[in-house]
Write an enzyme that holds these catalytic residues in place. Structure first.
Site, mmCIF file in Angstrom:
data_model
loop_
_atom_site.group_PDB
_atom_site.id
_atom_site.type_symbol
_atom_site.label_atom_id
_atom_site.label_comp_id
_atom_site.label_asym_id
_atom_site.label_seq_id
_atom_site.Cartn_x
_atom_site.Cartn_y
_atom_site.Cartn_z
ATOM 1 N N LYS A 87 60.153 -28.239 81.279
ATOM 2 C CA LYS A 87 60.049 -27.033 81.041
ATOM 3 C C LYS A 87 59.659 -26.232 82.272
ATOM 4 O O LYS A 87 58.617 -26.598 82.762
ATOM 5 C CB LYS A 87 59.167 -26.198 79.671
ATOM 6 C CG LYS A 87 59.871 -26.617 78.552
ATOM 7 C CD LYS A 87 58.832 -26.424 77.493
ATOM 8 C CE LYS A 87 58.627 -24.697 77.516
ATOM 9 N NZ LYS A 87 57.558 -24.485 76.351
HETATM 10 O O1 LIG Z 1 59.632 -22.358 75.470
HETATM 11 C C1 LIG Z 1 59.211 -22.860 74.669
HETATM 12 C C2 LIG Z 1 59.833 -24.089 74.074
HETATM 13 O O2 LIG Z 1 60.895 -24.337 75.196
HETATM 14 C C3 LIG Z 1 58.075 -22.685 73.702
HETATM 15 O O3 LIG Z 1 57.042 -23.647 73.427
HETATM 16 C C4 LIG Z 1 57.222 -21.553 74.249
HETATM 17 O O4 LIG Z 1 56.423 -21.513 75.246
HETATM 18 C C5 LIG Z 1 56.527 -20.907 73.012
HETATM 19 O O5 LIG Z 1 57.204 -20.688 72.011
HETATM 20 C C6 LIG Z 1 55.971 -19.597 73.422
HETATM 21 O O6 LIG Z 1 55.417 -19.476 74.735
HETATM 22 C C7 LIG Z 1 55.003 -19.082 72.557
HETATM 23 O O7 LIG Z 1 54.999 -17.358 72.628
HETATM 24 P P1 LIG Z 1 54.123 -16.554 71.883
HETATM 25 O O8 LIG Z 1 54.041 -17.100 70.462
HETATM 26 O O9 LIG Z 1 52.628 -16.693 72.563
HETATM 27 O O10 LIG Z 1 54.744 -15.259 71.824
#
Ligand SMILES: O=C(CO)[C@@H](O)[C@H](O)[C@H](O)[C@H](O)COP(=O)(O)O
Length: 226
Positions: A87
């Protein structure tokens, strides 16, 4: 449709891997932090062991420069396995790193996407997945369903293999809206899955059916019937 789980809690992964037809697991440093200061590589190897080699495991690079991101990616691939999706935040440094890593055949998930423009550049960089942040977009007054729909359109126009892996969901309605607008994959926190499946009305329906069954056949299940 691909359903992924946005956690690295080993018990939760075991539970949902058993329950759902999971396509994979996603993580980021905030998600790792919820488990405490675990042995990073060992913990992710355990995640891989639970989900097996076929499902996708997405691990975030933390380096600030393109060179640091590339070095992070190489270390993750060496310590976990070559199939891990790295990622990478979709910014200047991240796009530069994506270009190099893609030329090496590394699987890429372009993350921290809030705009169609970021997504378009990541598609052009050959990212395998785009991770638009649904709830965070809403918090910024960005039309999240529209961004996802436009990215889906851009993917189909360019006949690219990139898929949308929508993330940052805070409720079930956001998940279904992302899918409706063209996300091929969604990564969902266990709190959201639980909220969607443990609604009192679902339990009430099950209780009502059970009551009617017991009134006819007592405590026997169908399997027990003589
Ligand atoms: O981007 C991915 C998967 O590719 C996730 O793991 C992503 O980082 C997370 O869903 C977010 O960072 C979570 O966001 P939030 O719940 O803090 O708004």
């Amino acid at each position: 449709m691909e359903i992924l789980i946005d956690t690295v809690n080993l018990d939760e992964i075991k539970k949902y891997n058993q329950m759902l037809n999971l396509s994979g697991v996603t993580s980021n440093p905030t998600i790792i932090k919820k488990e405490g200061k675990v042995d990073f590589f060992e913990h992710l190897r355990q995640v891989r062991e639970i989900i097996g080699p076929e499902k996708t495991l997405h691990v975030q690079a933390v380096g600030a420069t393109a060179q640091e991101i590339i070095a992070d990616a190489h270390r993750v691939l060496k310590e976990i396995d070559q199939q891990v999706y790295i990622k990478i935040p979709t910014n200047e440094q991240g796009l530069e790193a994506m270009k190099t890593l893609k030329s090496e055949g590394v699987h890429i998930t372009a993350t921290a996407i809030y705009t169609v423009f970021q997504g378009e550049l990541a598609i052009a960089a050959g990212a395998d997945y785009l991770a638009p942040y649904y709830n965070r977009m809403l918090n910024m007054n960005i039309d999240a369903p529209q961004v996802i729909a436009e990215l889906a359109h851009a993917i189909s126009l360019s006949a690219s293999q990139t898929k949308i892996l929508a993330a940052s969901f805070h409720n079930v309605a956001q998940v279904t809206a992302a899918i409706k607008n063209g996300a091929q994959a969604v990564t969902i926190g266990t709190d959201v899955v639980a909220a969607g499946l443990n609604a009192p009305m679902i339990a009430a329906a099950v209780t009502d059916f059970k009551k009617d069954w017991v009134s006819l056949y007592g405590d026997q299940t169908i399997a027990d019937l003589k």
